[in-house]
Write an enzyme that holds these catalytic residues in place. Structure first.
Site, mmCIF file in Angstrom:
data_model
loop_
_atom_site.group_PDB
_atom_site.id
_atom_site.type_symbol
_atom_site.label_atom_id
_atom_site.label_comp_id
_atom_site.label_asym_id
_atom_site.label_seq_id
_atom_site.Cartn_x
_atom_site.Cartn_y
_atom_site.Cartn_z
ATOM 1 N N LYS A 1 -1.792 -2.529 -3.164
ATOM 2 C CA LYS A 1 -0.597 -2.502 -2.316
ATOM 3 C C LYS A 1 -0.675 -1.281 -1.442
ATOM 4 O O LYS A 1 -1.048 -0.216 -1.904
ATOM 5 C CB LYS A 1 0.631 -2.350 -3.212
ATOM 6 C CG LYS A 1 1.452 -3.580 -3.377
ATOM 7 C CD LYS A 1 2.696 -3.228 -4.154
ATOM 8 C CE LYS A 1 2.965 -4.215 -5.263
ATOM 9 N NZ LYS A 1 3.846 -3.641 -6.272
ATOM 10 N N MET B 1 -4.371 -18.149 -11.205
ATOM 11 C CA MET B 1 -3.638 -18.159 -9.926
ATOM 12 C C MET B 1 -3.044 -19.540 -9.681
ATOM 13 O O MET B 1 -3.015 -20.016 -8.548
ATOM 14 C CB MET B 1 -4.577 -17.795 -8.756
ATOM 15 C CG MET B 1 -5.229 -16.439 -8.898
ATOM 16 S SD MET B 1 -6.390 -16.102 -7.566
ATOM 17 C CE MET B 1 -7.839 -16.937 -8.160
ATOM 18 N N ASP C 1 -6.817 -2.179 -8.441
ATOM 19 C CA ASP C 1 -6.071 -3.369 -8.028
ATOM 20 C C ASP C 1 -4.719 -3.444 -8.704
ATOM 21 O O ASP C 1 -4.498 -2.810 -9.722
ATOM 22 C CB ASP C 1 -6.826 -4.606 -8.549
ATOM 23 C CG ASP C 1 -7.832 -5.102 -7.562
ATOM 24 O OD1 ASP C 1 -7.807 -4.643 -6.429
ATOM 25 O OD2 ASP C 1 -8.643 -5.963 -7.957
HETATM 26 N N1 SAH Z 1 -10.976 -11.301 -12.415
HETATM 27 C C1 SAH Z 1 -9.753 -11.693 -13.110
HETATM 28 C C2 SAH Z 1 -9.020 -12.801 -12.406
HETATM 29 C C3 SAH Z 1 -8.540 -12.466 -11.014
HETATM 30 S S1 SAH Z 1 -7.565 -13.731 -10.321
HETATM 31 C C4 SAH Z 1 -10.098 -12.048 -14.560
HETATM 32 O O1 SAH Z 1 -11.281 -12.205 -14.907
HETATM 33 O O2 SAH Z 1 -9.161 -12.142 -15.354
HETATM 34 C C5 SAH Z 1 -5.958 -13.231 -10.793
HETATM 35 C C6 SAH Z 1 -5.376 -14.186 -11.813
HETATM 36 O O3 SAH Z 1 -5.820 -13.857 -13.104
HETATM 37 C C7 SAH Z 1 -3.862 -14.159 -11.917
HETATM 38 O O4 SAH Z 1 -3.238 -14.910 -10.906
HETATM 39 C C8 SAH Z 1 -3.677 -14.812 -13.264
HETATM 40 O O5 SAH Z 1 -3.893 -16.191 -13.192
HETATM 41 C C9 SAH Z 1 -4.835 -14.230 -14.043
HETATM 42 N N2 SAH Z 1 -4.448 -13.034 -14.808
HETATM 43 C C10 SAH Z 1 -5.029 -11.832 -14.780
HETATM 44 N N3 SAH Z 1 -4.471 -10.983 -15.670
HETATM 45 C C11 SAH Z 1 -3.508 -11.690 -16.294
HETATM 46 C C12 SAH Z 1 -2.573 -11.392 -17.337
HETATM 47 N N4 SAH Z 1 -2.532 -10.196 -17.902
HETATM 48 N N5 SAH Z 1 -1.725 -12.372 -17.735
HETATM 49 C C13 SAH Z 1 -1.765 -13.583 -17.167
HETATM 50 N N6 SAH Z 1 -2.615 -13.919 -16.194
HETATM 51 C C14 SAH Z 1 -3.483 -12.995 -15.762
#
Ligand code: SAH
Length: 344
Positions: free
Chosen positions: A144, A255, A123
Site C-alpha cells: 500500500k 483470491m 506485501d
Molecule cells: N503466494 C501466496 C498467495 C498469493 S495470492 C501463497 O502461496 O499463499 C493471495 C491469496 O492467497 C489471497 O487472496 C487468499 O486467497 C490467499 N491467502 C493468503 N494468505 C491467506 C490467509 N492467511 N488466509 C486466507 N487466505 C490467504
C-alpha cells in the site's frame, strides 16, 4: 544455543573493515548499543577514542590477517567476543516466502534472510506485524502506498533492483510461497535481467496451510488423491469448469471471493453434484479466522459476508474436517459429562 542480551547503552566494539562490518554495525546500533569501530588490527584507522573495556567485541570475519592477537587480549581480559559474518560483497536479492501470516510458519531460512537484510520490501499479506522485531533492516511497505494504492509491480521490481545495485542486501517478503500466484517468477526475471544475484526461499503456501487451519486435509486416503490450486482472480472458462469438475479431486481456490458466484454456477453447469461440500476459510492463522461451510448449491448465499483473504475448498475432504470436529466435540462432551458425574 541462542541468547538475548539487552545491549541498550552498552559499549560494543565492532572490529573488521568498514565494508565487511556494515551490517554488524547497523545491527548493534539498532539494538541500542554504543558502537565503536576498529577497521584494522593495528588500530591506525579509528574514528576516535575506543572504550577501555567494551561490554562486547563483535569480531567481523573480514578476511584480514592480524586480528587474533587483539582478540586474544580481549579473551584474556574476559571480554566476550561474538563472531560476525562479513556482509556480502555486492548487493543481492532474496525472495522470501512468508507463509500465511503467523510468525510460527516462517521458515528458519526466512528468519535468517530477514536478520541479514539491509532493506525489506513487504506485501500486504506478508507477516508484517512482528517484522521490526525480526530485523533491523529498513522496512518498506509496497502493498500500500499512502493513497492506499498498491505500488505497481514494475515499480516494486525497480525498487528492489535499484537497492541491490547500491550494494544492499534486499529481501522481498511475500505472503505464502513466492511462486504461488505471487509474481515471484517476474521478480526473479527482473533481477536476472540486470545481473543481480537472486535466490528464492520457499514459504508455506496458503493453498495447503489455510485449509489445514480449518482442519481440512487437501488430500485424504479414499476421499481425494489430488488437489488443484486455482486462481479466482478472473472467472474461469467453460472448458476449465468442465475439466475441474471432471477431475473429481479437491479444488482449492485463492483470491476466489469475488468470482465465487461464477465458479459455483460454472461447476454446477459442468455437472458437479450440488451437495459437494464447500468451505471458505477467511484469515487463516490470523486474528478473526473464520470458516464457513455450505454446499455447492448454496455457497453463494452462505458466503455472502465472506471477504478476502480467504481460501475456498471444494470437495469431499471438507467432510473429513467436519467428522473430525464432530468427533472432537463429542469427546469433549463426554469428558464434560464424565467430569460432571464425577463432581456429583
Ligand atoms: N503466494 C501466496 C498467495 C498469493 S495470492 C501463497 O502461496 O499463499 C493471495 C491469496 O492467497 C489471497 O487472496 C487468499 O486467497 C490467499 N491467502 C493468503 N494468505 C491467506 C490467509 N492467511 N488466509 C486466507 N487466505 C490467504
Amino acid at each position: 544455543m541462542q541468547l538475548t542480551i539487552d545491549l541498550t547503552g552498552r559499549d560494543v566494539l565492532v572490529t573488521g573493515s568498514a565494508h565487511a562490518a556494515r551490517q554488524a554495525v547497523r545491527r548493534y546500533e539498532a539494538a541500542g548499543a554504543a558502537v565503536y569501530r576498529l577497521s584494522t588490527p593495528d588500530g591506525a584507522d579509528t574514528d576516535g577514542p575506543l572504550p577501555e573495556r567494551p561490554f562486547l567485541v563483535a569480531a567481523v570475519d573480514d578476511g584480514q590477517r592480524g586480528w587474533e592477537p587483539l582478540l586474544d587480549r580481549c579473551r584474556e581480559a574476559g571480554i566476550p567476543i561474538a563472531s560476525e559474518p562479513a556482509a556480502g560483497e555486492s548487493g543481492h536479492v532474496t525472495l522470501v516466502g512468508g507463509g500465511p501470516g503467523s510468525l510460527e510458519l516462517l521458515t528458519v531460512g526466512a528468519l535468517t534472510a530477514l536478520r541479514d537484510a539491509d532493506v525489506v520490501f513487504y506485501d500486504r499479506l506478508a507477516p508484517q506485524a512482528e517484522l521490526a522485531h525480526l530485523t533491523s533492516a529498513e522496512l518498506v511497505d509496497v502493498g500500500k502506498s499512502p493513497g492506499h494504492h498498491k505500488v505497481a509491480q514494475r515499480d516494486i521490481e525497480k525498487l528492489m533492483v535499484d537497492a541491490a545495485l547500491t550494494g544492499k542486501n534486499v529481501v522481498r517478503l511475500k505472503g505464502g510461497d513466492p511462486y504461488v500466484f505471487g509474481r515471484g517468477g517476474e521478480e526473479v526475471s527482473a533481477c536476472v535481467r540486470t545481473g543481480i544475484p537472486v535466490r528464492v526461499i520457499p514459504g508455506v503456501t496458503s493453498a495447503i496451510s489455510v485449509p489445514a487451519a480449518a482442519g481440512i486435509p487437501v488430500t485424504h486416503r479414499e476421499v481425494s488423491h489430488m488437489f488443484t490450486v486455482v486462481s479466482g482472480h478472473a472467472p474461469l472458462t467453460e472448458k476449465e469448469h468442465l475439466h475441474l469438475a471432471g477431475l473429481g479431486g479437491t479444488i482449492v481456490v485463492l483470491m476466489g471471493i469475488g468470482t465465487l458466484p461464477q465458479l459455483a454456477a460454472g461447476l454446477r453447469r459442468a455437472g458437479m453434484d450440488h451437495a459437494t461440500p464447500v468451505a471458505v476459510v477467511e484469515r487463516g492463522y490470523r486474528p478473526g479466522q473464520r470458516t464457513t461451510i455450505a454446499e455447492l448449491g448454496t455457497i453463494e448465499t452462505a458466503a455472502a459476508s465472506c471477504a478476502n483473504p480467504a481460501v475456498l475448498v471444494i470437495g469431499e475432504v471438507v467432510r473429513v474436517a467436519e467428522c473430525n470436529r464432530a468427533h472432537a466435540e463429542a469427546t469433549a462432551d463426554l469428558d464434560r459429562l464424565a467430569a460432571s458425574l464425577f463432581e456429583a
